[in-house]
Scaffold this motif. Structure first.
Motif, mmCIF file in Angstrom:
data_model
loop_
_atom_site.group_PDB
_atom_site.id
_atom_site.type_symbol
_atom_site.label_atom_id
_atom_site.label_comp_id
_atom_site.label_asym_id
_atom_site.label_seq_id
_atom_site.Cartn_x
_atom_site.Cartn_y
_atom_site.Cartn_z
ATOM 1 N N ASP A 38 2.276 -5.144 -5.746
ATOM 2 C CA ASP A 38 2.211 -4.507 -5.053
ATOM 3 C C ASP A 38 0.470 -4.007 -5.106
ATOM 4 O O ASP A 38 -0.114 -3.740 -4.357
ATOM 5 C CB ASP A 38 2.646 -3.371 -5.587
ATOM 6 N N THR A 55 3.019 1.978 -0.378
ATOM 7 C CA THR A 55 3.631 1.263 0.337
ATOM 8 C C THR A 55 5.134 1.712 1.009
ATOM 9 O O THR A 55 5.481 3.527 0.601
ATOM 10 C CB THR A 55 4.634 1.058 -1.261
ATOM 11 N N ALA A 56 5.438 1.545 2.103
ATOM 12 C CA ALA A 56 6.516 2.242 2.526
ATOM 13 C C ALA A 56 7.743 1.393 2.683
ATOM 14 O O ALA A 56 8.860 2.319 2.804
ATOM 15 C CB ALA A 56 5.828 2.062 4.593
ATOM 16 N N SER A 57 7.796 0.128 2.365
ATOM 17 C CA SER A 57 9.413 -1.080 2.297
ATOM 18 C C SER A 57 8.658 -2.392 1.693
ATOM 19 O O SER A 57 8.095 -2.734 1.635
ATOM 20 C CB SER A 57 10.191 -0.280 3.652
ATOM 21 N N TYR A 83 0.018 -3.004 13.400
ATOM 22 C CA TYR A 83 0.886 -1.385 14.339
ATOM 23 C C TYR A 83 -0.071 -0.428 14.923
ATOM 24 O O TYR A 83 -1.033 -0.482 14.543
ATOM 25 C CB TYR A 83 2.403 -1.727 13.933
ATOM 26 N N ASN A 84 0.817 0.514 14.719
ATOM 27 C CA ASN A 84 0.281 1.335 14.926
ATOM 28 C C ASN A 84 -0.344 1.675 14.135
ATOM 29 O O ASN A 84 -2.218 2.834 14.123
ATOM 30 C CB ASN A 84 1.085 2.998 15.269
ATOM 31 N N THR A 85 0.165 2.815 12.803
ATOM 32 C CA THR A 85 -0.288 3.343 11.521
ATOM 33 C C THR A 85 0.231 1.918 10.195
ATOM 34 O O THR A 85 -0.193 2.641 8.951
ATOM 35 C CB THR A 85 0.348 4.417 11.108
ATOM 36 N N SER A 86 1.635 1.324 10.822
ATOM 37 C CA SER A 86 1.677 0.653 9.759
ATOM 38 C C SER A 86 1.072 -1.158 9.874
ATOM 39 O O SER A 86 0.577 -1.204 10.628
ATOM 40 C CB SER A 86 2.894 0.351 9.518
ATOM 41 N N THR A 112 5.649 -3.832 3.471
ATOM 42 C CA THR A 112 5.249 -3.059 4.824
ATOM 43 C C THR A 112 3.669 -1.495 3.997
ATOM 44 O O THR A 112 4.783 -0.911 2.570
ATOM 45 C CB THR A 112 6.182 -2.427 5.332
ATOM 46 N N VAL A 114 1.526 1.427 5.145
ATOM 47 C CA VAL A 114 1.078 2.308 5.397
ATOM 48 C C VAL A 114 -0.249 3.514 5.858
ATOM 49 O O VAL A 114 -0.338 4.009 4.404
ATOM 50 C CB VAL A 114 2.831 3.913 6.162
ATOM 51 N N PRO A 122 0.237 9.484 8.457
ATOM 52 C CA PRO A 122 -0.084 8.621 8.807
ATOM 53 C C PRO A 122 -0.976 8.640 9.598
ATOM 54 O O PRO A 122 -1.053 9.571 10.581
ATOM 55 C CB PRO A 122 1.375 7.555 9.783
ATOM 56 N N LYS A 146 9.654 -5.756 11.075
ATOM 57 C CA LYS A 146 9.379 -4.784 10.963
ATOM 58 C C LYS A 146 10.905 -3.497 11.254
ATOM 59 O O LYS A 146 11.204 -2.927 10.919
ATOM 60 C CB LYS A 146 8.336 -4.310 11.712
ATOM 61 N N SER A 149 13.489 -4.158 9.319
ATOM 62 C CA SER A 149 13.347 -3.030 7.581
ATOM 63 C C SER A 149 13.500 -1.582 7.903
ATOM 64 O O SER A 149 14.565 -0.741 7.214
ATOM 65 C CB SER A 149 11.904 -3.094 7.608
ATOM 66 N N LEU A 150 13.235 -1.478 9.277
ATOM 67 C CA LEU A 150 13.996 0.164 10.023
ATOM 68 C C LEU A 150 14.866 0.377 10.166
ATOM 69 O O LEU A 150 15.272 1.590 10.073
ATOM 70 C CB LEU A 150 12.608 0.429 11.405
ATOM 71 N N LYS A 155 15.821 3.841 10.348
ATOM 72 C CA LYS A 155 15.131 4.564 11.834
ATOM 73 C C LYS A 155 14.843 4.359 12.703
ATOM 74 O O LYS A 155 14.281 4.656 13.451
ATOM 75 C CB LYS A 155 13.473 4.606 10.084
HETATM 76 C C1 LIG Z 1 0.804 1.715 -3.105
HETATM 77 C C2 LIG Z 1 1.417 2.385 -3.577
HETATM 78 O O1 LIG Z 1 2.532 1.869 -4.330
HETATM 79 S S1 LIG Z 1 2.293 4.140 -3.009
HETATM 80 C C3 LIG Z 1 3.222 4.551 -3.699
HETATM 81 C C4 LIG Z 1 4.700 4.364 -2.843
HETATM 82 N N1 LIG Z 1 5.029 4.751 -1.886
HETATM 83 C C5 LIG Z 1 5.312 6.101 -1.939
HETATM 84 O O2 LIG Z 1 4.964 7.001 -2.320
HETATM 85 C C6 LIG Z 1 5.225 6.317 -0.369
HETATM 86 C C7 LIG Z 1 5.856 7.419 0.404
HETATM 87 N N2 LIG Z 1 6.737 7.677 1.917
HETATM 88 C C8 LIG Z 1 5.874 8.381 2.974
HETATM 89 O O3 LIG Z 1 4.842 8.846 2.360
HETATM 90 C C9 LIG Z 1 5.978 7.877 4.058
HETATM 91 O O4 LIG Z 1 7.365 8.154 4.543
HETATM 92 C C10 LIG Z 1 5.254 6.870 5.017
HETATM 93 C C11 LIG Z 1 3.705 7.488 5.221
HETATM 94 C C12 LIG Z 1 5.290 5.626 4.299
HETATM 95 C C13 LIG Z 1 6.287 7.260 6.263
HETATM 96 O O5 LIG Z 1 5.754 8.297 6.919
HETATM 97 P P1 LIG Z 1 7.076 8.873 7.463
HETATM 98 O O6 LIG Z 1 6.913 10.363 8.127
HETATM 99 O O7 LIG Z 1 8.185 8.408 8.002
HETATM 100 O O8 LIG Z 1 5.721 8.493 9.347
HETATM 101 P P2 LIG Z 1 6.755 7.500 10.058
HETATM 102 O O9 LIG Z 1 8.312 7.816 11.079
HETATM 103 O O10 LIG Z 1 5.194 8.059 11.582
HETATM 104 O O11 LIG Z 1 6.664 6.513 10.355
HETATM 105 C C14 LIG Z 1 4.430 5.851 10.216
HETATM 106 C C15 LIG Z 1 5.145 4.396 10.804
HETATM 107 O O12 LIG Z 1 5.051 3.650 9.339
HETATM 108 C C16 LIG Z 1 6.327 2.953 9.183
HETATM 109 N N3 LIG Z 1 7.611 2.519 8.914
HETATM 110 C C17 LIG Z 1 8.047 3.694 7.730
HETATM 111 N N4 LIG Z 1 8.988 3.647 7.193
HETATM 112 C C18 LIG Z 1 9.335 2.149 7.802
HETATM 113 C C19 LIG Z 1 10.135 1.039 6.766
HETATM 114 N N5 LIG Z 1 10.664 1.613 6.070
HETATM 115 N N6 LIG Z 1 10.012 -0.524 7.336
HETATM 116 C C20 LIG Z 1 9.080 -0.373 7.657
HETATM 117 N N7 LIG Z 1 7.893 0.343 8.952
HETATM 118 C C21 LIG Z 1 8.020 1.415 8.194
HETATM 119 C C22 LIG Z 1 7.107 3.325 10.872
HETATM 120 O O13 LIG Z 1 7.555 2.444 11.660
HETATM 121 C C23 LIG Z 1 5.038 3.786 11.670
HETATM 122 O O14 LIG Z 1 5.119 2.421 11.890
HETATM 123 P P3 LIG Z 1 3.962 2.300 13.360
HETATM 124 O O15 LIG Z 1 2.986 3.459 13.415
HETATM 125 O O16 LIG Z 1 2.755 1.328 13.201
HETATM 126 O O17 LIG Z 1 4.646 2.067 13.800
#
Ligand SMILES: CC(=O)SCCNC(=O)CCNC(=O)[C@H](O)C(C)(C)COP(=O)(O)OP(=O)(O)OC[C@H]1O[C@@H](n2cnc3c(N)ncnc32)[C@H](O)[C@@H]1OP(=O)(O)O
Length: 171
Positions: A38, A55-57, A83-86, A112, A114, A122, A146, A149-150, A155
């Motif tokens: 990570d 980290t998103a996933s 991609y766009n934001t990921s 993944t 973001v 994002p 991707k 995962s979604l 999602k």
């Molecule tokens: C380094 C670390 O360890 S950080 C600590 C652990 N992580 C966290 O705390 C993150 C907590 N989660 C979050 O802050 C939010 O859920 C975020 C920022 C990840 C996503 O926010 P959302 O409001 O869902 O944003 P949104 O739906 O617009 O998605 C943003 C992007 O993430 C992608 N995404 C969201 N969830 C997933 C997933 N499960 N798998 C793959 N891609 C994903 C979306 O497809 C989108 O990609 P794109 O813009 O490139 O097309």
């Protein structure tokens, strides 16, 4: 925003396995490896986007080879598609033979990330341009991963996962 290659984000972290990081079999604890991956992946995503990244996933982890106490472990991470934001980040883990320095692939994982602004919203990232055969093959498989995962995260509706459907349904 100028496109970048995987080499612009490639991050290599080498460290050894200490007794406090092992399981009952004296091998590297899985959670410790996940944390190392990570960290490396987060740096790689940050180098690609030059933004805060979260980290998103964790899309895939394969613990193929146990990593014994005392091993020298190298974690190599690079953005495999943006991609766009990921960003998808591909991580390879190697262990090094103490005597001849030969490296053996032990594990791999796909995370993944973001890019977000200071409020956690994002934000856009540069496009990724793969160069080598391996980078191109990872890039080409990324959209399928991707979508999977979604779908698993609830999602994306399975009927909208065109890349996944193409695997099973031939026209
Ligand atoms: C380094 C670390 O360890 S950080 C600590 C652990 N992580 C966290 O705390 C993150 C907590 N989660 C979050 O802050 C939010 O859920 C975020 C920022 C990840 C996503 O926010 P959302 O409001 O869902 O944003 P949104 O739906 O617009 O998605 C943003 C992007 O993430 C992608 N995404 C969201 N969830 C997933 C997933 N499960 N798998 C793959 N891609 C994903 C979306 O497809 C989108 O990609 P794109 O813009 O490139 O097309």
């Amino acid at each position: 925003m100028e496109a970048k290659t995987p080499s612009a984000s490639r991050t290599t972290m080498t460290d050894m396995v200490l007794p406090s990081e092992t399981n009952a079999l004296q091998n590297l604890f899985g959670g410790e490896l996940l944390a190392r991956m990570d960290r490396a992946a987060s740096i790689a995503a940050g180098r690609h986007s030059r933004r805060i990244t979260v980290t998103a996933s964790v899309n895939h982890v394969a613990f193929n080879l146990a990593i014994p106490l005392g091993s020298v472990v190298t974690v190599e991470a690079a953005v495999s598609r943006a991609y766009n934001t990921s960003m998808e980040v591909y991580i390879d883990v190697w262990i090094e033979d103490r005597y001849n320095g030969k490296k053996t692939k032990a594990n791999e994982a796909i995370y993944t990330f973001v890019a977000v602004d200071e409020t956690g919203k994002p934000t856009e990232v540069p496009e990724l341009l793969p160069e080598t055969k391996l980078e191109i093959s990872r890039y080409e498989g990324a959209l399928r991963r991707k979508q999977l995962s979604l779908v698993l995260a609830g999602k994306m509706k399975p009927e909208n996962a065109t890349e996944l459907k193409a695997l099973f349904i031939k026209n």
